[in-house]
Design a protein around this motif. Structure first.
Motif, PDB file in Angstrom:
ATOM      1  N   LEU A  95      68.327 -38.155  42.533  1.00 16.21           N
ATOM      2  CA  LEU A  95      67.357 -37.243  43.142  1.00 16.21           C
ATOM      3  C   LEU A  95      68.137 -36.369  44.117  1.00 16.21           C
ATOM      4  O   LEU A  95      68.774 -36.872  45.050  1.00 16.21           O
ATOM      5  CB  LEU A  95      66.275 -38.041  43.869  1.00 16.21           C
ATOM      6  N   ILE A  96      68.145 -35.068  43.904  1.00 18.03           N
ATOM      7  CA  ILE A  96      68.930 -34.155  44.733  1.00 18.03           C
ATOM      8  C   ILE A  96      68.014 -33.049  45.237  1.00 18.03           C
ATOM      9  O   ILE A  96      67.427 -32.315  44.443  1.00 18.03           O
ATOM     10  CB  ILE A  96      70.105 -33.527  43.940  1.00 18.03           C
ATOM     11  N   ASP A  97      67.902 -32.935  46.556  1.00 19.58           N
ATOM     12  CA  ASP A  97      67.085 -31.840  47.079  1.00 19.58           C
ATOM     13  C   ASP A  97      67.973 -30.671  47.491  1.00 19.58           C
ATOM     14  O   ASP A  97      69.124 -30.574  47.067  1.00 19.58           O
ATOM     15  CB  ASP A  97      66.159 -32.322  48.200  1.00 19.58           C
ATOM     16  N   GLY A  98      67.441 -29.760  48.298  1.00 19.20           N
ATOM     17  CA  GLY A  98      68.155 -28.524  48.596  1.00 19.20           C
ATOM     18  C   GLY A  98      69.322 -28.695  49.549  1.00 19.20           C
ATOM     19  O   GLY A  98      69.570 -29.766  50.093  1.00 19.20           O
ATOM     20  N   GLY A  99      70.047 -27.606  49.750  1.00 18.66           N
ATOM     21  CA  GLY A  99      71.182 -27.597  50.662  1.00 18.66           C
ATOM     22  C   GLY A  99      72.415 -27.041  49.982  1.00 18.66           C
ATOM     23  O   GLY A  99      72.662 -27.293  48.794  1.00 18.66           O
ATOM     24  N   SER A 121      65.044 -28.113  43.852  1.00  7.06           N
ATOM     25  CA  SER A 121      65.830 -26.938  44.227  1.00  7.06           C
ATOM     26  C   SER A 121      66.136 -26.079  43.006  1.00  7.06           C
ATOM     27  O   SER A 121      66.939 -26.478  42.156  1.00  7.06           O
ATOM     28  CB  SER A 121      67.144 -27.379  44.889  1.00  7.06           C
ATOM     29  N   PRO A 122      65.552 -24.895  42.886  1.00  8.81           N
ATOM     30  CA  PRO A 122      65.872 -24.012  41.748  1.00  8.81           C
ATOM     31  C   PRO A 122      67.353 -23.700  41.618  1.00  8.81           C
ATOM     32  O   PRO A 122      67.874 -23.719  40.483  1.00  8.81           O
ATOM     33  CB  PRO A 122      65.030 -22.759  42.034  1.00  8.81           C
ATOM     34  N   MET A 138      62.761 -30.720  36.878  1.00  2.87           N
ATOM     35  CA  MET A 138      62.484 -29.800  37.971  1.00  2.87           C
ATOM     36  C   MET A 138      61.106 -30.074  38.537  1.00  2.87           C
ATOM     37  O   MET A 138      60.108 -30.047  37.819  1.00  2.87           O
ATOM     38  CB  MET A 138      62.565 -28.358  37.450  1.00  2.87           C
ATOM     39  N   ILE A 139      61.055 -30.355  39.852  1.00  2.01           N
ATOM     40  CA  ILE A 139      59.786 -30.627  40.517  1.00  2.01           C
ATOM     41  C   ILE A 139      59.209 -29.320  41.059  1.00  2.01           C
ATOM     42  O   ILE A 139      59.900 -28.542  41.715  1.00  2.01           O
ATOM     43  CB  ILE A 139      59.979 -31.623  41.677  1.00  2.01           C
ATOM     44  N   GLY A 140      57.941 -29.079  40.782  1.00  4.90           N
ATOM     45  CA  GLY A 140      57.301 -27.856  41.218  1.00  4.90           C
ATOM     46  C   GLY A 140      56.778 -27.911  42.640  1.00  4.90           C
ATOM     47  O   GLY A 140      57.001 -28.867  43.376  1.00  4.90           O
ATOM     48  N   THR A 158      53.989 -35.439  42.512  1.00  4.77           N
ATOM     49  CA  THR A 158      54.912 -35.664  41.399  1.00  4.77           C
ATOM     50  C   THR A 158      55.912 -36.760  41.740  1.00  4.77           C
ATOM     51  O   THR A 158      56.206 -37.637  40.910  1.00  4.77           O
ATOM     52  CB  THR A 158      55.663 -34.362  41.052  1.00  4.77           C
ATOM     53  N   LEU A 159      56.430 -36.749  42.965  1.00  4.46           N
ATOM     54  CA  LEU A 159      57.397 -37.764  43.390  1.00  4.46           C
ATOM     55  C   LEU A 159      56.787 -39.167  43.383  1.00  4.46           C
ATOM     56  O   LEU A 159      57.498 -40.160  43.191  1.00  4.46           O
ATOM     57  CB  LEU A 159      57.928 -37.438  44.786  1.00  4.46           C
ATOM     58  N   ASN A 160      55.476 -39.259  43.562  1.00  8.65           N
ATOM     59  CA  ASN A 160      54.807 -40.568  43.547  1.00  8.65           C
ATOM     60  C   ASN A 160      54.954 -41.282  42.211  1.00  8.65           C
ATOM     61  O   ASN A 160      54.783 -42.501  42.136  1.00  8.65           O
ATOM     62  CB  ASN A 160      53.314 -40.397  43.859  1.00  8.65           C
ATOM     63  N   THR A 161      55.272 -40.552  41.152  1.00  8.47           N
ATOM     64  CA  THR A 161      55.382 -41.139  39.813  1.00  8.47           C
ATOM     65  C   THR A 161      56.831 -41.422  39.422  1.00  8.47           C
ATOM     66  O   THR A 161      57.101 -41.770  38.278  1.00  8.47           O
ATOM     67  CB  THR A 161      54.772 -40.182  38.771  1.00  8.47           C
TER      68      THR A 161
END
Length: 249
Positions: A95-99, A121-122, A138-140, A158-161
Protein backbone atom coordinates in the motif's frame (compact mmCIF):
# COMPACT_ATOMS: atom_id res chain seq x y z
CA UNK A 1 21.40 41.14 24.04
CA UNK A 2 18.79 42.77 21.83
CA UNK A 3 15.47 41.00 21.26
CA UNK A 4 16.31 40.33 17.61
CA UNK A 5 19.67 38.83 18.57
CA UNK A 6 18.06 36.70 21.26
CA UNK A 7 15.40 35.38 18.91
CA UNK A 8 18.02 34.56 16.30
CA UNK A 9 19.96 32.66 18.99
CA UNK A 10 16.78 30.74 19.84
CA UNK A 11 16.33 29.79 16.19
CA UNK A 12 19.94 28.59 15.96
CA UNK A 13 19.56 26.47 19.11
CA UNK A 14 16.29 25.06 17.79
CA UNK A 15 17.83 24.19 14.44
CA UNK A 16 20.68 22.35 16.15
CA UNK A 17 18.68 20.61 18.90
CA UNK A 18 15.26 20.27 17.17
CA UNK A 19 13.31 21.39 20.25
CA UNK A 20 13.68 23.93 23.06
CA UNK A 21 12.31 24.23 26.60
CA UNK A 22 11.45 27.71 27.89
CA UNK A 23 12.98 27.15 31.34
CA UNK A 24 16.22 25.89 29.78
CA UNK A 25 16.41 28.83 27.35
CA UNK A 26 15.82 31.21 30.23
CA UNK A 27 18.94 29.97 31.99
CA UNK A 28 21.07 29.77 28.84
CA UNK A 29 20.19 33.25 27.62
CA UNK A 30 20.00 34.93 31.01
CA UNK A 31 16.45 36.26 30.75
CA UNK A 32 13.13 35.44 32.44
CA UNK A 33 10.87 32.61 31.31
CA UNK A 34 8.18 35.18 30.53
CA UNK A 35 10.58 36.87 28.10
CA UNK A 36 11.32 33.54 26.44
CA UNK A 37 7.62 32.74 26.16
CA UNK A 38 7.01 36.09 24.47
CA UNK A 39 9.88 35.39 22.09
CA UNK A 40 8.47 31.98 21.22
CA UNK A 41 5.00 33.44 20.71
CA UNK A 42 6.38 36.05 18.31
CA UNK A 43 8.43 33.47 16.43
CA UNK A 44 5.36 31.24 16.17
CA UNK A 45 3.28 34.11 14.76
CA UNK A 46 6.03 34.72 12.19
CA UNK A 47 5.83 31.06 11.17
CA UNK A 48 9.38 30.29 12.30
CA UNK A 49 8.66 27.82 15.13
CA UNK A 50 5.80 25.68 16.42
CA UNK A 51 4.92 26.46 20.04
CA UNK A 52 4.11 23.50 22.28
CA UNK A 53 3.58 23.13 26.00
CA UNK A 54 6.70 24.42 27.81
CA UNK A 55 8.67 25.24 24.65
CA UNK A 56 8.81 24.97 20.87
CA UNK A 57 9.62 22.60 18.01
CA UNK A 58 11.10 23.14 14.57
CA UNK A 59 8.52 23.77 11.89
CA UNK A 60 10.35 21.70 9.31
CA UNK A 61 9.95 22.16 5.54
CA UNK A 62 7.24 24.57 4.35
CA UNK A 63 4.02 23.41 2.73
CA UNK A 64 4.65 23.25 -1.02
CA UNK A 65 2.82 21.62 -3.90
CA UNK A 66 3.78 18.23 -5.27
CA UNK A 67 5.51 19.46 -8.43
CA UNK A 68 7.74 21.83 -6.44
CA UNK A 69 8.71 19.13 -3.93
CA UNK A 70 9.69 16.72 -6.71
CA UNK A 71 12.90 18.63 -7.34
CA UNK A 72 13.91 19.18 -3.70
CA UNK A 73 16.60 16.89 -2.22
CA UNK A 74 16.04 14.39 -5.02
CA UNK A 75 19.42 12.69 -4.53
CA UNK A 76 18.74 12.18 -0.83
CA UNK A 77 15.26 10.82 -1.56
CA UNK A 78 16.66 8.36 -4.12
CA UNK A 79 19.13 7.09 -1.51
CA UNK A 80 16.29 6.58 0.97
CA UNK A 81 14.29 4.76 -1.70
CA UNK A 82 17.17 2.39 -2.47
CA UNK A 83 17.37 1.46 1.24
CA UNK A 84 13.61 0.86 1.35
CA UNK A 85 13.81 -1.60 -1.56
CA UNK A 86 15.41 -4.10 0.84
CA UNK A 87 12.02 -4.53 2.54
CA UNK A 88 10.06 -5.15 -0.66
CA UNK A 89 9.78 -8.77 -1.81
CA UNK A 90 7.99 -10.65 -4.57
CA UNK A 91 4.31 -11.51 -4.01
CA UNK A 92 3.77 -8.78 -1.42
CA UNK A 93 0.68 -6.61 -1.29
CA UNK A 94 2.01 -3.07 -0.94
CA UNK A 95 0.00 0.00 0.00
CA UNK A 96 1.71 3.20 -1.15
CA UNK A 97 0.25 6.65 -0.68
CA UNK A 98 1.45 10.03 -1.95
CA UNK A 99 4.76 11.79 -1.56
CA UNK A 100 7.73 12.58 -3.74
CA UNK A 101 10.01 10.16 -1.87
CA UNK A 102 7.45 7.40 -2.47
CA UNK A 103 7.46 8.30 -6.16
CA UNK A 104 11.25 7.97 -6.21
CA UNK A 105 10.84 4.53 -4.61
CA UNK A 106 8.43 3.39 -7.31
CA UNK A 107 10.80 4.64 -9.99
CA UNK A 108 13.60 2.53 -8.47
CA UNK A 109 11.57 -0.69 -8.36
CA UNK A 110 12.95 -3.43 -10.63
CA UNK A 111 10.80 -4.26 -13.64
CA UNK A 112 10.96 -7.92 -12.61
CA UNK A 113 9.15 -7.33 -9.30
CA UNK A 114 5.98 -9.39 -8.85
CA UNK A 115 3.61 -7.60 -6.50
CA UNK A 116 0.22 -6.02 -6.00
CA UNK A 117 0.36 -2.28 -5.29
CA UNK A 118 -2.59 -0.35 -3.92
CA UNK A 119 -2.33 3.41 -4.18
CA UNK A 120 -4.40 6.57 -3.94
CA UNK A 121 -1.72 8.55 -5.80
CA UNK A 122 -2.26 9.10 -9.56
CA UNK A 123 1.46 9.92 -10.17
CA UNK A 124 2.50 6.64 -8.53
CA UNK A 125 -0.09 4.65 -10.48
CA UNK A 126 1.17 6.20 -13.72
CA UNK A 127 4.81 5.48 -12.81
CA UNK A 128 3.93 1.79 -12.45
CA UNK A 129 2.41 1.51 -15.92
CA UNK A 130 5.55 -0.13 -17.37
CA UNK A 131 5.82 -2.77 -14.63
CA UNK A 132 4.13 -5.71 -16.32
CA UNK A 133 4.36 -7.98 -13.28
CA UNK A 134 2.76 -5.51 -10.86
CA UNK A 135 -1.00 -5.37 -10.47
CA UNK A 136 -1.95 -1.77 -9.71
CA UNK A 137 -5.14 -1.06 -7.75
CA UNK A 138 -6.05 2.61 -7.90
CA UNK A 139 -8.19 3.92 -5.05
CA UNK A 140 -10.61 6.69 -5.96
CA UNK A 141 -11.82 9.75 -4.12
CA UNK A 142 -11.50 13.51 -4.42
CA UNK A 143 -8.11 14.61 -5.77
CA UNK A 144 -6.21 16.69 -3.21
CA UNK A 145 -4.05 18.60 -5.68
CA UNK A 146 -1.47 19.85 -3.19
CA UNK A 147 -0.34 16.29 -2.41
CA UNK A 148 -1.69 14.63 -5.58
CA UNK A 149 -3.62 11.96 -3.69
CA UNK A 150 -7.26 10.89 -3.67
CA UNK A 151 -8.98 11.49 -0.33
CA UNK A 152 -12.45 11.36 1.20
CA UNK A 153 -15.11 8.97 2.46
CA UNK A 154 -15.01 6.91 -0.75
CA UNK A 155 -11.28 6.36 -0.22
CA UNK A 156 -11.78 5.19 3.37
CA UNK A 157 -14.69 2.90 2.46
CA UNK A 158 -12.61 1.20 -0.25
CA UNK A 159 -9.71 0.71 2.18
CA UNK A 160 -12.11 -1.03 4.59
CA UNK A 161 -12.22 -3.97 2.15
CA UNK A 162 -8.43 -4.35 1.81
CA UNK A 163 -5.37 -5.69 3.65
CA UNK A 164 -1.71 -4.96 2.93
CA UNK A 165 1.55 -6.63 3.92
CA UNK A 166 3.43 -3.33 3.96
CA UNK A 167 2.21 0.27 3.96
CA UNK A 168 4.78 2.75 2.64
CA UNK A 169 3.61 5.98 4.21
CA UNK A 170 4.45 9.39 2.80
CA UNK A 171 5.52 11.28 5.92
CA UNK A 172 5.07 15.04 6.12
CA UNK A 173 6.28 15.62 9.70
CA UNK A 174 7.23 13.34 12.59
CA UNK A 175 8.07 13.79 16.26
CA UNK A 176 8.91 10.87 18.58
CA UNK A 177 6.61 12.18 21.33
CA UNK A 178 3.73 13.74 19.37
CA UNK A 179 3.66 11.38 16.40
CA UNK A 180 3.22 11.59 12.63
CA UNK A 181 1.23 14.62 11.46
CA UNK A 182 -0.07 16.35 8.32
CA UNK A 183 -1.75 19.72 7.55
CA UNK A 184 -5.04 18.20 6.31
CA UNK A 185 -7.50 16.41 8.59
CA UNK A 186 -8.86 14.41 5.63
CA UNK A 187 -5.39 13.17 4.72
CA UNK A 188 -4.78 12.27 8.38
CA UNK A 189 -7.95 10.13 8.41
CA UNK A 190 -6.98 8.28 5.23
CA UNK A 191 -3.43 7.62 6.44
CA UNK A 192 -4.78 6.39 9.79
CA UNK A 193 -7.01 3.91 7.98
CA UNK A 194 -4.05 2.75 5.85
CA UNK A 195 -2.05 2.07 9.02
CA UNK A 196 -4.91 0.03 10.48
CA UNK A 197 -5.17 -2.33 7.49
CA UNK A 198 -1.42 -3.00 7.14
CA UNK A 199 0.75 -5.63 8.82
CA UNK A 200 3.85 -3.39 8.74
CA UNK A 201 4.44 0.32 8.10
CA UNK A 202 7.54 1.90 6.54
CA UNK A 203 8.37 5.59 6.39
CA UNK A 204 11.18 7.36 4.52
CA UNK A 205 12.06 10.68 6.13
CA UNK A 206 14.56 13.37 5.18
CA UNK A 207 16.30 14.86 8.21
CA UNK A 208 14.48 18.20 7.99
CA UNK A 209 11.18 16.42 8.81
CA UNK A 210 12.44 14.80 12.02
CA UNK A 211 11.17 16.32 15.29
CA UNK A 212 8.64 18.56 13.55
CA UNK A 213 4.85 18.71 13.85
CA UNK A 214 1.82 19.79 11.84
CA UNK A 215 -1.84 20.37 12.69
CA UNK A 216 -3.40 16.90 12.51
CA UNK A 217 -2.02 13.74 14.09
CA UNK A 218 -2.10 10.56 12.01
CA UNK A 219 -0.81 8.16 14.65
CA UNK A 220 1.97 7.76 17.25
CA UNK A 221 5.41 7.34 15.72
CA UNK A 222 5.68 3.83 17.19
CA UNK A 223 3.10 2.65 14.64
CA UNK A 224 6.04 2.61 12.23
CA UNK A 225 7.80 -0.72 11.79
CA UNK A 226 10.69 0.78 9.80
CA UNK A 227 12.04 4.33 9.69
CA UNK A 228 14.52 5.07 6.92
CA UNK A 229 16.29 8.40 7.20
CA UNK A 230 19.56 10.21 6.63
CA UNK A 231 22.54 10.15 8.97
CA UNK A 232 21.24 11.72 12.16
CA UNK A 233 22.58 12.28 15.67
CA UNK A 234 22.61 8.98 17.64
CA UNK A 235 20.46 10.57 20.37
CA UNK A 236 17.71 11.41 17.86
CA UNK A 237 17.97 7.96 16.30
CA UNK A 238 17.70 6.45 19.78
CA UNK A 239 14.41 8.21 20.48
CA UNK A 240 12.81 6.26 17.65
CA UNK A 241 14.72 2.99 18.15
CA UNK A 242 13.63 2.96 21.82
CA UNK A 243 10.01 2.77 20.61
CA UNK A 244 10.72 -0.53 18.89
CA UNK A 245 11.11 1.01 15.43
CA UNK A 246 13.78 -0.44 13.16
CA UNK A 247 15.79 2.64 12.16
CA UNK A 248 18.04 2.66 9.11
CA UNK A 249 20.20 5.69 8.38
Amino acid sequence: MLKEERQQEILEILNAEHKVIASDLSKRLGVSEDTIRRDLKELDIQGLVKRVHSGALRLGPPVEDFSTRQNISSEVKINLALKALEYIKDDMVLLIDGGTTNLHLVNQMPLTLNATIITNSPPIAMALSNHKNIEVIMIGGTLFKESMVNLGIDTVETLNTMRADLYIMGIYKIDPHIGISVPSITEALVKRKMVSISTEVLGMVTSNKLDTISNHIVCPSNHLTYLITEHVHPEIKGLYANQGIIVMD
